[in-house]
Design a protein around this motif. Sequence first.
Motif, mmCIF file in Angstrom:
data_model
loop_
_atom_site.group_PDB
_atom_site.id
_atom_site.type_symbol
_atom_site.label_atom_id
_atom_site.label_comp_id
_atom_site.label_asym_id
_atom_site.label_seq_id
_atom_site.Cartn_x
_atom_site.Cartn_y
_atom_site.Cartn_z
ATOM 1 N N ASN A 148 72.817 60.007 99.080
ATOM 2 C CA ASN A 148 74.056 59.283 98.790
ATOM 3 C C ASN A 148 74.013 57.863 99.318
ATOM 4 O O ASN A 148 74.988 57.134 99.190
ATOM 5 N N GLY A 154 68.318 61.336 88.035
ATOM 6 C CA GLY A 154 69.044 60.168 87.541
ATOM 7 C C GLY A 154 68.468 58.849 88.050
ATOM 8 O O GLY A 154 69.060 57.790 87.867
ATOM 9 N N ASP A 190 76.953 52.377 97.686
ATOM 10 C CA ASP A 190 76.274 53.635 97.404
ATOM 11 C C ASP A 190 77.045 54.469 96.383
ATOM 12 O O ASP A 190 76.442 55.158 95.560
ATOM 13 N N ARG A 218 75.988 53.434 93.013
ATOM 14 C CA ARG A 218 74.669 53.983 92.681
ATOM 15 C C ARG A 218 74.750 55.463 92.351
ATOM 16 O O ARG A 218 74.174 55.936 91.379
ATOM 17 N N VAL A 219 75.482 56.191 93.189
ATOM 18 C CA VAL A 219 75.606 57.639 93.003
ATOM 19 C C VAL A 219 76.238 57.931 91.641
ATOM 20 O O VAL A 219 75.808 58.837 90.922
ATOM 21 N N GLN A 277 73.722 57.245 88.869
ATOM 22 C CA GLN A 277 72.725 58.314 88.777
ATOM 23 C C GLN A 277 73.317 59.562 88.146
ATOM 24 O O GLN A 277 72.672 60.209 87.321
#
Lengths: 592, 223
Positions: A229, A281, B20, B23-24, B27
């Motif tokens: 994360n 991903g 983050d 980004r998470v 993804q």
Amino acid sequence: MTQEQLDTLLARVTTPARYAGGEWNMCGKGDAFLRVCLCFPDVYEIGMSHLGSRILYEILNAREDTLCERAFAPWTDMETALRETGLPLFSLETRRPLAAFDLVGFSLLYEMCYTNILCMLELGGIPLRAAERGESHPIVLAGGPCTVNPEPIAPFFDAVLVGDGEEAIAEIADAMVAAKRDGLTRAETLRALGKIEGIYIPSAPRRVRRRVVRDLAAVPYLEKPIVPNMGITHDRVSLEVMRGCGRGCRFCQAGYIYRPMRERAVPALLEQAQKLVDCTGYDEVSLLSLSTGDYTGIHELLPNIMDSMAAQKVSVALPSLRVDSLLAEDFEKMRSVRKAGLTFAPEAGTQRLRDVINKNITEEDLLRAVGDAFSAGWSGVKLYFMMGLPTETDEDLLGIADLTQKVFRKYKETPPHLRGKGLRITVSVSTFVPKPHTAFQWCPQISREEILRRQRLLFDAFRQVKGAELKCHSSPVSLLEAAFSRGDRALAEVLESAYRAGARFDSWTERFSQSAWDEAFAERGLTAEQYAHAAPALDDPLPWDHIDVLVTEEYLAREYERALAGALTGYCRDGCNGCFGKDCKAFCEVAQ
Amino acid sequence: MKIFTAISKGQAAAYTSHLDFQRVLQQAARRAKLPLAYSQGFSPHPLFAFATALATGYSSDGEWVEMELIEDLSPKDFIKRLNAQLPPGLRAVQAMVAPLTAKSLASGMEAALYGIVLDCNASIAEDAVRAAFAGILADTEILHEKKGKGGLSMVNIRPQILELRLLAVSGSTVFLRAKGVLTAAGGLRPEFLVKTVLERLQVNGTARVHRERICFSRDSAVF
């Protein structure tokens, strides 16, 4: 640990995501008969970048009888928070204290993380020394490349695995499950573990042979890796194309201790890449090995993987290319992708010294490769060198500046419409650290004064060099690294003293505590210099003699003598050099 | 097409920083194989726009994000596919197709509601909290030092406090709700409000902050 306790801790630290867990693909099984915690003695973002522990995590969690969780070294703010609240260091998954596991395994990738091991053990509620642990404590196991000389950390571990882990970890888990089921004592459990090939039991020293996975296709690779994360150091899909390197650079421990060369098949790699991109991903795939250009399928793999990944907006990174393996055509293919910096490692400034270290790269190879890269639009180049290599003279050092100057000229010669804008040459010069199980294991490191003198010489020489930035590594850390890499069991006492005096994260320059180490050595009547500067004779006993990494002592001695004579040793695929001695045929395809 | 979606951030994801979180989410959207539109250039990235950032450690019932897609997708499918790939603590709770004329989410923001739990180091009387709140609301200027790009500056948070209500007091724990200004240009920082309340109560303590809602203007698409 309750959510409230965790919140209290996390409110006090700078990067709470390091300790929060809850990542995608994290193991959520909660409990099983055998509990294993894999520990990494550095911060989360570095530990999660380590491929090996992530493979072991998946292998262990694939077993029904086993639970595998993770813990990382707490940064100093978290260490303070844990000590002040009296809470134990915990696993990220179920937040159990380390002491609540049956097996606690540490990955040792570099010597300068050793103090963090002690910190993690203590905060986790486990006595530091194997001899102080009782029946209720976990078995503490070490693995990773540093175990080829386990002596400086031997008293802190119950067992040490030397070599590849994929097969051994399953046998270790089997032995631990059987021991727990049958109610074996700690001593009996250790005896059972000691029967596994590759396992060294420090309390009962004997000769142990490095564990080798013969066929990479026969052991599991990553299936569903955890997606952190938070940003980590290597934040991408890692695809190991090959293990081992046959080049034989004489300073390079990895080059010797991961032999023989073992490749994965192109179709399997393409399939793995797709599977890993799908389940993570990630938008970047990195091809990993010690020397990716030596992978025999590289020209089949590269165009295929680049095409299929580009269609999904995934880029492909190729670290560890050898200068001589780079072709203009590879650069052309990479033209369309992001221009991340290119790294070249000539390691030494003159041909004479490159011959000594068996780095079979010529100045022409390097300049051609750099020229090709500039012509393909690159403008950022990193050059890696070492200082203090055996037989090095000032002329060799000045050769680094000279070579850098030639790289600069190569850029100027590249037509402006081809090359990228804004040239950046970064020259990184580390200090040579003699490593066990290499041809240079008998060589001393240069003295601290000499390191500083040579660094000054370099900086002076670089004043004349345009377009380049010179970076040198800190000398006190190099000295300590040299001491511990070739250290013996007496250093365990020094390590514990330095830890008690506050040494942590010793590879982080801002955390390095010279006084803690000086006091620790003095307290034991030892010096870092006596280890780092030692120059044992070829037939002197060495602290790591009992660790058989397959590459024979005779071969290393021969390589040492060839180094001093400036004689080159060929790439092992061009003809077996006999590095495994009588075991060549049994362990290596090249010899067959 | 463009989708407006609200993602809840539970306690399990509260420690994921804003950077983050971006980004998470990218993804997860890639794993869900959503038909994402990408930026041009050497490092293409999905075209997401976040209405605002949430401080690390805070939870939220809905952080609004715009996502550009290259194929039509129903909001229901969008939510289902994304939720199947979001890590623990994150959930798409709402989604809608953005009207063609819609302005950015950020430009429509007006305020936000926060639920705050204060854990104090001493037990607190309800009257004391009421008095402190009344005092805060009666003030015209409450200054806090703010670290910004240009160094330290002073910010008056009083005009940014729109509502301040006490929900309950239990021993040393205070439950409160606050409505603060939140626009594209910035707004109330809950940590400053927490600091002010603790100062007025003359105690030390820690706070758990939960963003209950981002309030948009009446003419905004997500009002």
